[in-house]
Scaffold this motif. Structure first.
Motif, PDB file in Angstrom:
ATOM      1  N   HIS A   1     -15.121  38.691  20.198  1.00 55.94           N
ATOM      2  CA  HIS A   1     -15.413  40.062  20.724  1.00 55.94           C
ATOM      3  C   HIS A   1     -14.865  40.164  22.161  1.00 55.94           C
ATOM      4  O   HIS A   1     -14.700  39.248  22.970  1.00 55.94           O
TER       5      HIS A   1
ATOM      6  N   LYS B   1     -21.647  50.826  30.072  1.00 56.43           N
ATOM      7  CA  LYS B   1     -21.912  49.825  29.037  1.00 56.43           C
ATOM      8  C   LYS B   1     -23.426  49.529  29.021  1.00 56.43           C
ATOM      9  O   LYS B   1     -23.832  49.616  30.309  1.00 56.43           O
TER      10      LYS B   1
ATOM     11  N   GLY C   1     -23.036  51.143  18.717  1.00 56.46           N
ATOM     12  CA  GLY C   1     -22.936  49.835  19.225  1.00 56.46           C
ATOM     13  C   GLY C   1     -23.632  48.630  17.850  1.00 56.46           C
ATOM     14  O   GLY C   1     -23.643  49.294  16.650  1.00 56.46           O
TER      15      GLY C   1
ATOM     16  N   ALA D   1     -29.137  43.821  21.945  1.00 59.30           N
ATOM     17  CA  ALA D   1     -28.072  44.531  21.532  1.00 59.30           C
ATOM     18  C   ALA D   1     -27.216  45.409  22.619  1.00 59.30           C
ATOM     19  O   ALA D   1     -27.902  45.545  23.807  1.00 59.30           O
TER      20      ALA D   1
END
Ligand code: 5GP
Ligand code: MN
Length: 316
Positions: A18, A263, A283, A290
């Motif tokens: 990722h 973010k 998300g 998380a």
């Protein structure tokens, strides 16, 4: 299933993880790369990943990672680790073109995005899962170090509740190679630069508790990052620090990535499923850790997240 059986006929293999890779992502991507390079010396193997934090320089051949690329290559096999396809960043089109897609992950929010999917949310880390897909006798010290780093980073050094007896057994097998694991833990997990420590201090100082002190939130703006000369990679660990406050069920940390764009990282003591909260905003992650990206003002974002968290705490 053993990974080698799934890739043995391939002449070209791509490996990726990722965006904004963490220890588990870098460790599993590099662990698989080193393993396949050794087992399939004839194959052409490429690793595509955002430039990893410098602390992971202790992983052998980390310099082989391609962070700036522009390729139309069509790979026989593409292995996506620790992620879904939508978080592969610039590697996503390469993944789409690959003849065979393999997805190995442990995120509960991932329903599998490959032709072959090995997604096991009960695993501490993708690195732990990857170990199970390897033939133990073919693992060497360099591969062991990469997998070890993946496991310790996603378990907070074998301390979070995702650590199982199997995690510890695997870790025991890995440290038998005799590498200096305590140095690796210190230098990749605990050690912070002075500026990283300062911005963490600032974020903690400016944190606010709400919902009867059961939640805590803090934010770092782009201006603050400029002032302390840090980048998002330097903000790791802040959300965990907030979560360690006594009485806190859910910690939220946000940093600004663009105009009205943040973010978000969340941590939970277990009562709140933060993966479910993150998934509401596009998300994902795990029950206790998380993240997502949110548009809007800082306060609007807190409000929107609070509604989801409050609902869960009320239904508790
Ligand atoms: P962190 O807060 O440390 O960045 O991430 C916590 C966990 O949530 C990690 O397992 C990470 O991969 C996952 N995560 C963070 N941000 C996102 C996101 O935007 N989308 C998804 N699907 N997972 C995320
Ligand atoms: Mn992971």
């Amino acid at each position: 299933m053993k990974i080698i059986n799934e890739v043995k006929d391939a002449q070209t293999i791509a490996i990726s993880g990722h965006v904004r890779p963490d220890g588990d992502c870098v460790g599993s991507v590099m662990g698989l790369y080193l393993y396949l390079k050794k087992e399939m010396p004839e194959a052409e193997i490429d690793v595509y990943l955002d430039e990893p934090p410098a602390i992971f320089g202790c992983i052998s051949h980390i310099e082989d990672i391609k962070s700036k690329f522009n390729t139309n290559k069509e790979y026989d096999v593409f292995v996506a680790l620790d992620t879904t396809d939508d978080r592969l960043g610039e590697a996503e089109p390469i993944y789409r073109r690959a003849r065979k897609k393999i997805n190995i992950d442990h995120h509960i929010s991932n329903s599998g995005c490959g032709d072959v999917n090995v997604v096991e949310p009960e695993r501490s880390s993708t690195a732990e899962l990857l170990y199970e897909l390897m033939e133990p006798e073919k693992i060497d010290e360099e591969i062991a170090i990469a997998i070890y780093i993946g496991i310790i980073h996603d378990t907070g050094v074998l301390r979070y509740s995702n650590t199982s007896p199997r995690t510890l057994q695997i870790t025991a097998e890995l440290i038998k190679f005799g590498f200096d694991f305590s140095k690796i833990v210190e230098e990749t997990f605990f050690e912070k630069t002075y500026l990283q420590t300062q911005i963490m201090g600032r974020a903690v100082l400016e944190s606010v508790r709400f919902m009867g002190d059961r939640c805590i939130v803090s934010m770092v703006s782009r201006r603050m990052m400029e002032f302390y000369c840090v980048t998002p990679k330097d903000l790791d660990g802040i959300v965990n620090q907030l979560q360690s406050v006594k009485g806190v069920e859910c910690a939220i940390f946000m940093y600004e990535i663009g105009t009205l764009e943040y973010k978000v990282s969340m941590r939970s003591s277990g009562k709140v499923d933060v993966s479910a909260v993150a998934m509401k905003f596009g998300g994902g992650g795990h029950v206790r850790a998380a993240g997502c990206t949110m548009n809007g003002t800082y306060h609007d974002n807190i409000n929107n997240l609070s509604i989801e968290i409050a609902e869960q705490l009320e239904n508790e």
